[in-house]
Design a protein around this motif. Sequence first.
Motif, PDB file in Angstrom:
ATOM      1  N   HIS A 199       0.829  -1.204   0.000  1.00 29.74           N
ATOM      2  CA  HIS A 199       0.000   0.000   0.000  1.00 29.74           C
ATOM      3  C   HIS A 199       0.864   1.255   0.000  1.00 29.74           C
ATOM      4  CE1 HIS A 199      -3.355  -2.549   0.317  1.00 29.74           C
ATOM      5  NE2 HIS A 199      -4.149  -1.787   1.035  1.00 29.74           N
ATOM      6  N   GLY A 200       1.955   1.220   0.764  1.00 27.27           N
ATOM      7  CA  GLY A 200       2.847   2.371   0.788  1.00 27.27           C
ATOM      8  C   GLY A 200       3.503   2.612  -0.554  1.00 27.27           C
ATOM      9  N   ASN A 201       3.863   1.543  -1.249  1.00 19.81           N
ATOM     10  CA  ASN A 201       4.492   1.702  -2.563  1.00 19.81           C
ATOM     11  C   ASN A 201       3.521   2.305  -3.574  1.00 19.81           C
ATOM     12  OD1 ASN A 201       6.724   1.025  -4.563  1.00 19.81           O
ATOM     13  ND2 ASN A 201       5.030  -0.120  -5.441  1.00 19.81           N
ATOM     14  N   LEU A 202       2.242   1.903  -3.506  1.00 17.83           N
ATOM     15  CA  LEU A 202       1.257   2.477  -4.416  1.00 17.83           C
ATOM     16  C   LEU A 202       1.132   3.983  -4.189  1.00 17.83           C
ATOM     17  CD1 LEU A 202      -1.004   2.275  -6.508  1.00 17.83           C
ATOM     18  CD2 LEU A 202      -2.564   1.654  -4.655  1.00 17.83           C
ATOM     19  N   ALA A 203       1.030   4.396  -2.928  1.00 15.61           N
ATOM     20  CA  ALA A 203       0.941   5.830  -2.631  1.00 15.61           C
ATOM     21  C   ALA A 203       2.207   6.560  -3.055  1.00 15.61           C
ATOM     22  CB  ALA A 203       0.685   6.027  -1.135  1.00 15.61           C
ATOM     23  N   LYS A 204       3.340   5.909  -2.879  1.00 16.50           N
ATOM     24  CA  LYS A 204       4.615   6.519  -3.265  1.00 16.50           C
ATOM     25  C   LYS A 204       4.686   6.747  -4.773  1.00 16.50           C
ATOM     26  CE  LYS A 204       9.610   5.689  -2.780  1.00 16.50           C
ATOM     27  NZ  LYS A 204      10.621   4.778  -2.209  1.00 16.50           N
ATOM     28  N   ARG A 205       4.269   5.764  -5.557  1.00  8.57           N
ATOM     29  CA  ARG A 205       4.285   5.909  -7.009  1.00  8.57           C
ATOM     30  C   ARG A 205       3.333   7.016  -7.455  1.00  8.57           C
ATOM     31  NH1 ARG A 205       4.225   0.133 -10.044  1.00  8.57           N
ATOM     32  NH2 ARG A 205       5.237   1.360 -11.657  1.00  8.57           N
ATOM     33  N   ALA A 206       2.214   7.134  -6.745  1.00  6.89           N
ATOM     34  CA  ALA A 206       1.228   8.143  -7.113  1.00  6.89           C
ATOM     35  C   ALA A 206       1.769   9.553  -6.921  1.00  6.89           C
ATOM     36  CB  ALA A 206      -0.038   7.956  -6.287  1.00  6.89           C
ATOM     37  N   ILE A 207       2.539   9.767  -5.852  1.00 10.21           N
ATOM     38  CA  ILE A 207       3.001  11.104  -5.498  1.00 10.21           C
ATOM     39  C   ILE A 207       4.345  11.448  -6.129  1.00 10.21           C
ATOM     40  CG2 ILE A 207       3.735  12.526  -3.529  1.00 10.21           C
ATOM     41  CD1 ILE A 207       1.618  11.095  -1.852  1.00 10.21           C
ATOM     42  N   GLU A 253      17.463  19.008  -7.805  1.00 12.43           N
ATOM     43  CA  GLU A 253      18.140  20.267  -8.098  1.00 12.43           C
ATOM     44  C   GLU A 253      17.244  21.459  -7.753  1.00 12.43           C
ATOM     45  OE1 GLU A 253      20.152  17.070  -9.684  1.00 12.43           O
ATOM     46  OE2 GLU A 253      18.071  17.622 -10.158  1.00 12.43           O
ATOM     47  N   GLU A 254      15.926  21.291  -7.960  1.00  9.64           N
ATOM     48  CA  GLU A 254      14.982  22.364  -7.636  1.00  9.64           C
ATOM     49  C   GLU A 254      14.739  22.475  -6.133  1.00  9.64           C
ATOM     50  OE1 GLU A 254      11.608  22.583 -10.879  1.00  9.64           O
ATOM     51  OE2 GLU A 254      12.042  20.482 -10.416  1.00  9.64           O
ATOM     52  N   PHE A 255      14.699  21.329  -5.473  1.00 13.35           N
ATOM     53  CA  PHE A 255      14.337  21.290  -4.051  1.00 13.35           C
ATOM     54  C   PHE A 255      15.242  20.248  -3.387  1.00 13.35           C
ATOM     55  CE2 PHE A 255      11.449  20.186  -0.461  1.00 13.35           C
ATOM     56  CZ  PHE A 255      11.206  21.470   0.016  1.00 13.35           C
ATOM     57  N   PRO A 256      16.428  20.653  -2.948  1.00 13.23           N
ATOM     58  CA  PRO A 256      17.461  19.684  -2.536  1.00 13.23           C
ATOM     59  C   PRO A 256      17.255  19.091  -1.148  1.00 13.23           C
ATOM     60  CG  PRO A 256      18.285  21.909  -2.304  1.00 13.23           C
ATOM     61  CD  PRO A 256      16.911  22.035  -2.890  1.00 13.23           C
ATOM     62  N   TYR A 257      16.092  18.484  -0.954  1.00 13.58           N
ATOM     63  CA  TYR A 257      15.790  17.831   0.318  1.00 13.58           C
ATOM     64  C   TYR A 257      15.501  16.353   0.088  1.00 13.58           C
ATOM     65  CZ  TYR A 257      15.027  22.396   2.599  1.00 13.58           C
ATOM     66  OH  TYR A 257      15.173  23.656   3.114  1.00 13.58           O
ATOM     67  N   THR A 258      15.864  15.523   1.060  1.00 16.36           N
ATOM     68  CA  THR A 258      15.295  14.182   1.156  1.00 16.36           C
ATOM     69  C   THR A 258      13.937  14.333   1.837  1.00 16.36           C
ATOM     70  OG1 THR A 258      17.414  13.033   1.237  1.00 16.36           O
ATOM     71  CG2 THR A 258      15.528  11.905   2.227  1.00 16.36           C
ATOM     72  N   ILE A 259      12.915  13.715   1.248  1.00 19.42           N
ATOM     73  CA  ILE A 259      11.543  13.876   1.752  1.00 19.42           C
ATOM     74  C   ILE A 259      11.039  12.549   2.290  1.00 19.42           C
ATOM     75  CG2 ILE A 259       9.175  14.495   1.144  1.00 19.42           C
ATOM     76  CD1 ILE A 259      10.351  16.147  -1.163  1.00 19.42           C
ATOM     77  N   ARG A 260      10.523  12.582   3.519  1.00 16.37           N
ATOM     78  CA  ARG A 260       9.871  11.402   4.086  1.00 16.37           C
ATOM     79  C   ARG A 260       8.411  11.723   4.373  1.00 16.37           C
ATOM     80  NH1 ARG A 260       9.602   8.738   9.962  1.00 16.37           N
ATOM     81  NH2 ARG A 260       9.021   6.622   9.370  1.00 16.37           N
ATOM     82  N   LEU A 261       7.528  10.905   3.828  1.00 16.13           N
ATOM     83  CA  LEU A 261       6.096  11.006   4.114  1.00 16.13           C
ATOM     84  C   LEU A 261       5.679   9.795   4.933  1.00 16.13           C
ATOM     85  CD1 LEU A 261       4.174  12.158   0.890  1.00 16.13           C
ATOM     86  CD2 LEU A 261       4.292  13.318   3.090  1.00 16.13           C
ATOM     87  N   VAL A 262       4.867  10.009   5.938  1.00 15.81           N
ATOM     88  CA  VAL A 262       4.308   8.912   6.736  1.00 15.81           C
ATOM     89  C   VAL A 262       2.791   9.030   6.716  1.00 15.81           C
ATOM     90  CG1 VAL A 262       4.168   7.836   9.003  1.00 15.81           C
ATOM     91  CG2 VAL A 262       6.340   8.774   8.213  1.00 15.81           C
ATOM     92  N   THR A 318      -4.199   7.870   2.160  1.00 15.03           N
ATOM     93  CA  THR A 318      -2.789   8.195   2.385  1.00 15.03           C
ATOM     94  C   THR A 318      -2.253   9.078   1.268  1.00 15.03           C
ATOM     95  OG1 THR A 318      -2.436   6.142   3.614  1.00 15.03           O
ATOM     96  CG2 THR A 318      -0.491   7.204   2.676  1.00 15.03           C
ATOM     97  N   VAL A 319      -2.674   8.807   0.034  1.00 18.64           N
ATOM     98  CA  VAL A 319      -2.264   9.661  -1.090  1.00 18.64           C
ATOM     99  C   VAL A 319      -2.749  11.091  -0.857  1.00 18.64           C
ATOM    100  CG1 VAL A 319      -2.561  10.089  -3.566  1.00 18.64           C
ATOM    101  CG2 VAL A 319      -2.205   7.753  -2.737  1.00 18.64           C
ATOM    102  N   CYS A 320      -4.007  11.236  -0.451  1.00 12.65           N
ATOM    103  CA  CYS A 320      -4.577  12.576  -0.233  1.00 12.65           C
ATOM    104  C   CYS A 320      -3.912  13.264   0.951  1.00 12.65           C
ATOM    105  CB  CYS A 320      -6.080  12.471  -0.011  1.00 12.65           C
ATOM    106  SG  CYS A 320      -6.988  11.713  -1.382  1.00 12.65           S
TER     107      CYS A 320
END
Length: 719
Positions: free
Chosen positions: A407-415, A423-432, A446-448
Amino acid sequence: MIGKTYTTMLGDRELTLETGKLAKLVSGSVTLRYGDTLLLVTAQAREELSTLDFLPLTVEFEERHYAVGRIPGSFPRREGRPGERAILSARITDRQIRPLFPKGYRHETQVIITVLSADGQNLPDVLGPIGASAALSISDIPWNGPTACVRVGQIGGQYVLNPTTEQLGQSTMDLVVAGTRDAILMVEAGAQTVSEEALVGAIEFAHAGMQGVLSLIETMRAELGHDKFNFQQDSDLSLDHVPALTEAARASGLRDALLTPGKKDRGARLKALRESLISAQVPNPEADGAAALTAQLKAAFGKVEKAELRRLILEEDLRADGRNTRTVRPIWIEARPLPRAHGSAIFTRGETQVLGVATLGTERDAILIDDLSADKEDKFLLHYNFPPYSTGEVKRVGGQSRREIGHGNLAKRAIRTVLPSFEEFPYTIRLVGEVLESNGSSSMATVCAGTLALMDAGVPIKAPVAGVAMGLVMEEGRYRILTDILGSEDALGDMDFKVCGTAEGVTALQMDIKIGGITPAIMREALAQARDARLHILGKMAEVLSAPRAELAATAPRIITVKINPELIGKVIGPGGKQIRELEAMGASINIDEDGTVRVFSADGAAAEAVRARIESLTRTAVAGEEFDGTVVKTTPFGAFINLFPGQDGMLHISQMSEERVNTVEDVMNVGDKLRVKIAGIDDRGKIDLVRPELEGKIAPREPRAPREGGERRGPPRR
């Protein structure tokens, strides 16, 4: 000759299946080769009937690092638990083969896919299902295959069957489709905002492309297949009670109980109705045979409840919570509920609620990948958590389940497709995604919630993404597609179809079929209905956050990017790392790329600016014509060395110090004196010649330095 080989073309490459050579003691064993990717797939079932009341099927996807000529990076230097990609690959196979086991089959069955060789171009995740289909087809295990699985890409508007890894990098979609001769069984897709019609076209293209593989497996089965064993199946005595119980339940208010608003209240009314009907049939629970009869009646009531819900949907366009088949449940949203998180949002749809939390980190926070892929790290993480309290249950809390990873992978692919580049936004991003309540479609919530959390954090996403889960009820040619399904509708329905996307198109899709398959026409209709729901949900999200916030949250760290000459990286690091340790002691983390990109990361904006200023000072490059207020740091018989900025000195020759003749440097200046100087020139060795700007034009310029035979000229020129 050992073994027998079968070949066919799949896309523009040859697919080879071989059996009778390896792992011959197992019920079904096949090796599959595609390019230089080689898999061993085995299928085995126990003879004894399982006591479980569901299909005890397990699929394992075993990656061996020797397949790519690497030693595992773990401490013991051997493969450990399956990684995320291996789990996702196993799920693809499981979802393809599971629907085709006979009803009532309860023998423990195991399919193991072992990657023996991986060429990095032909991905093994879609090859494993083909091997599993072949192994099950020639085994003695009862199974109603064959099936096949292919990947489709789209490059330049043209579909590509089983694209290579290199081609996938140019593709606007990554679509995995599994099916039988006549129908689609499973779809998994990530896309760069493509239209619904493009997806349907790709699915039809995939179905046509897999026909040769299906023919190949059918030939193998006809020539080498074993007879299927007669599996044991307990007689379902509950079926004998269904007709009478249906009549009694309807007479006692089953319809009203099913239409009770709220999952808990509805469950309580149904439980009370069930117990009332059972007590009428079993007045003495202590009598002989009463326990067995009670169990049969409970199972029968479950079948009656499911049948009545399906009837309401098909005949009355009415669902358990009172909605029709096209209506989305009520939505409420709260942005930034967490005061210290970088970005957060609560998304609630009906009785499904997810807390989305975004955290921004440095490049060092990227996850390291130790599998057979060429990727070494990932700077976008999405973790989906499904605690037992979200469904009002008590269960053991442990590590992430395969369901949570999927389920997490599906939401990850969606976003992922709407995220800015690094290069535009040089951050590592974590969503929970913390699932707080679940009554269907928590992955889509979770996607929303994740999208809203990113916008709350100020991440400049390209467009908001929403997701919705669709269902299907089909009987005897009649069907209805359900929008925004409940948990009970997922259980009683014939399809689980999740669609994610922006207002412009689809970014991810996942479909699992619980019946023999569906046609492209039904899929086209489901996608159109899902689009209407998605636009409705995006509208509700826009009422709270219509765009990313203009500024990062006060608690979010700042990253400042500085570009320096790669040859000067050593100055920033310093001897033994001394300089960079001093810089980080100022309150920042520093990451330096080989191309001279320096990223300064700090939760304190002032500290980040101070570090940037220091780095710019350390790596500043002198340019001819620049003027400085310098400091004399050393005198010699032929001139003075002037410090221009940290780490950079220039030489003011004695002939350029005054209009009058200067006998000794100390007659004009001493160490520590400050004066204005200008760079007159820089030679090819980086040596800087200085002049005094106020004396330009009043004294003759100094002759350029010339190397002396055997070494550099020293001292003043002859007068």
